[in-house]
Design a protein around this motif. Structure first.
Motif, PDB file in Angstrom:
ATOM      1  N   VAL A  59     -28.103  57.343  10.995  1.00  0.00           N
ATOM      2  CA  VAL A  59     -28.634  56.412  11.993  1.00  0.00           C
ATOM      3  C   VAL A  59     -29.691  55.996  11.281  1.00  0.00           C
ATOM      4  N   GLU A  60     -29.677  54.797  12.377  1.00  0.00           N
ATOM      5  CA  GLU A  60     -30.436  53.317  11.613  1.00  0.00           C
ATOM      6  C   GLU A  60     -31.212  52.851  13.448  1.00  0.00           C
ATOM      7  N   THR A  61     -32.443  52.212  12.687  1.00  0.00           N
ATOM      8  CA  THR A  61     -32.772  52.302  14.044  1.00  0.00           C
ATOM      9  C   THR A  61     -33.985  50.277  14.004  1.00  0.00           C
ATOM     10  N   VAL A  62     -33.403  49.937  15.285  1.00  0.00           N
ATOM     11  CA  VAL A  62     -33.140  48.574  15.396  1.00  0.00           C
ATOM     12  C   VAL A  62     -33.871  48.011  16.340  1.00  0.00           C
ATOM     13  N   PRO A  63     -35.582  46.950  16.309  1.00  0.00           N
ATOM     14  CA  PRO A  63     -36.398  46.711  16.945  1.00  0.00           C
ATOM     15  C   PRO A  63     -35.451  46.023  18.212  1.00  0.00           C
ATOM     16  N   LEU A  64     -35.740  47.118  19.282  1.00  0.00           N
ATOM     17  CA  LEU A  64     -36.009  45.805  21.035  1.00  0.00           C
ATOM     18  C   LEU A  64     -36.537  45.638  21.749  1.00  0.00           C
ATOM     19  N   ASP A  65     -37.005  45.000  22.210  1.00  0.00           N
ATOM     20  CA  ASP A  65     -37.687  45.231  23.417  1.00  0.00           C
ATOM     21  C   ASP A  65     -36.573  44.753  24.312  1.00  0.00           C
ATOM     22  N   VAL A  66     -36.194  45.475  25.538  1.00  0.00           N
ATOM     23  CA  VAL A  66     -34.644  44.821  26.519  1.00  0.00           C
ATOM     24  C   VAL A  66     -35.697  43.829  27.260  1.00  0.00           C
ATOM     25  N   THR A  67     -36.711  43.277  27.277  1.00  0.00           N
ATOM     26  CA  THR A  67     -37.177  42.293  28.481  1.00  0.00           C
ATOM     27  C   THR A  67     -36.773  40.759  27.796  1.00  0.00           C
ATOM     28  N   ARG A  68     -36.797  41.321  26.680  1.00  0.00           N
ATOM     29  CA  ARG A  68     -37.366  39.326  25.430  1.00  0.00           C
ATOM     30  C   ARG A  68     -36.209  38.829  25.753  1.00  0.00           C
ATOM     31  N   GLU A  69     -35.925  37.512  26.229  1.00  0.00           N
ATOM     32  CA  GLU A  69     -35.104  36.949  26.300  1.00  0.00           C
ATOM     33  C   GLU A  69     -34.160  36.669  24.819  1.00  0.00           C
ATOM     34  N   ASP A  70     -34.230  37.342  23.845  1.00  0.00           N
ATOM     35  CA  ASP A  70     -33.750  37.016  22.826  1.00  0.00           C
ATOM     36  C   ASP A  70     -32.746  38.280  22.650  1.00  0.00           C
TER      37      ASP A  70
END
Ligand SMILES: NC(=O)c1ccc[n+]([C@@H]2O[C@H](COP(=O)([O-])OP(=O)(O)OC[C@H]3O[C@@H](n4cnc5c(N)ncnc54)[C@H](OP(=O)(O)O)[C@@H]3O)[C@@H](O)[C@H]2O)c1
Length: 280
Positions: A59-70
């Protein structure tokens, strides 16, 4: 399928609720799992639980806000790194409620940015890889609110109906490429979604809907307290992830299948009457 190949999965909204449980359950079944989390300070709970279950290295985590353009670019970078993806679980989402007149446009947009456009952004980033590999399963977390809309939950229902329509089209687009698109449609389950939604619920005492909104809030609180265990949803997601040819829709939860059956066979006016009778 080559049974020795490492299977990979990406799950959005993995900080808690269904997302965290899905990550853990997938890892237990041998998947290498990337759980995306928008607030990095929350990643500890998933990583520690994975370690505790003996699947920490999967298991690994990645920072991600799905609302961001990138967001799409971030997922594309992950894809470049891992090369192939067997399963995408578009789980990140929240429930916005209140009566239509009372909800500012900003909130409608935010609800769609997260539940609809965020899901599409992430999906678009993995599609080229799944199409080229000629396999993959995309599991979109819808809701019973994506099939039947309740008053006071307009933004949420509208966003989940949109997820349903998008998934219907995408499933047909991707079938020729061996990529499956699936909807999971849970009823009420005990996760953080209720507390977060209740905190943001618009119940302005000066509003013409003030009393109704208060009573609706009471109903939602009761539903939250009596909701089912979220592990049920994690289990069904993993079952779908392992299926060769998954169905399109997986409704799950107390009363959900009955409600859908009644919607199918009863005149719409009867359904409306039944819903309004239940409303405060
Ligand atoms: N629980 C239910 O009864 C139920 C029923 C039907 C459908 N669903 C659906 O199931 C999915 C998961 O909900 P849940 O019940 O597990 O709720 P939850 O415990 O609140 O988890 C939602 C997850 O989505 C994340 N998220 C919210 N906005 C995001 C954004 N902009 N970018 C990235 N991540 C974001 C949250 O992150 P934070 O921790 O940072 O907020 C959290 O990790 C949602 O799509 C929901 O609509 C839930």
């Amino acid at each position: 399928m080559d049974k020795t190949r490492r299977r990979t999965a990406l799950v959005t909204g993995a900080s808690g609720g269904f997302g965290r449980l899905i990550c853990l359950e997938l890892a237990r079944k041998g998947f290498y799992v990337i759980g995306t989390i928008r607030d990095e300070t929350k990643k500890g709970a998933l990583l520690e639980a994975a370690k505790h279950l003996g699947v920490g290295e999967r298991v690994e985590t990645v920072p991600l806000d799905v609302t961001r353009e990138d967001a799409g670019a971030i997922v594309a970078a992950v894809m470049k790194k891992i090369g192939t993806l067997d399963v995408l679980v578009n789980n990140a989402g929240y429930a916005s409620g209140g009566f239509t007149e009372d909800i500012p446009m900003d909130e409608w947009i935010k609800q769609f940015e997260t539940n609809v456009f965020g899901l599409i952004r992430v999906t678009k980033a993995v599609l080229p890889y799944m199409r080229e590999a000629g396999r993959g399963t995309i599991i979109n977390m819808s809701s019973i609110s994506g099939r039947i809309a309740f008053p006071g939950l307009g933004p949420y229902a509208a966003s989940k109906f949109a997820v349903e329509g998008f998934s219907e089209a995408l499933r047909l687009e991707m079938q020729p490429y061996g990529v499956h698109v699936v909807l999971v449609e849970p009823g009420s389950y005990k996760t953080e979604i209720w507390a977060k939604g209740l905190a943001a619920f618009r119940a302005d005492p000066d509003s013409p809907y003030g009393d109704k909104a208060e009573r609706l809030l009471e109903m939602v609180r009761h539903t939250a307290n009596t909701a089912g265990p979220p592990e049920e949803v994690a289990k069904i997601v993993v079952r779908i992830a392992l299926e060769e040819k998954p169905r399109f829709r997986y409704p799950i939860g107390r009363g959900v299948k009955t409600a859908l059956m009644l919607k199918r066979i009863l005149p719409w006016r009867w359904i409306e009457r039944a819903i309004l009778k239940r409303m405060p």
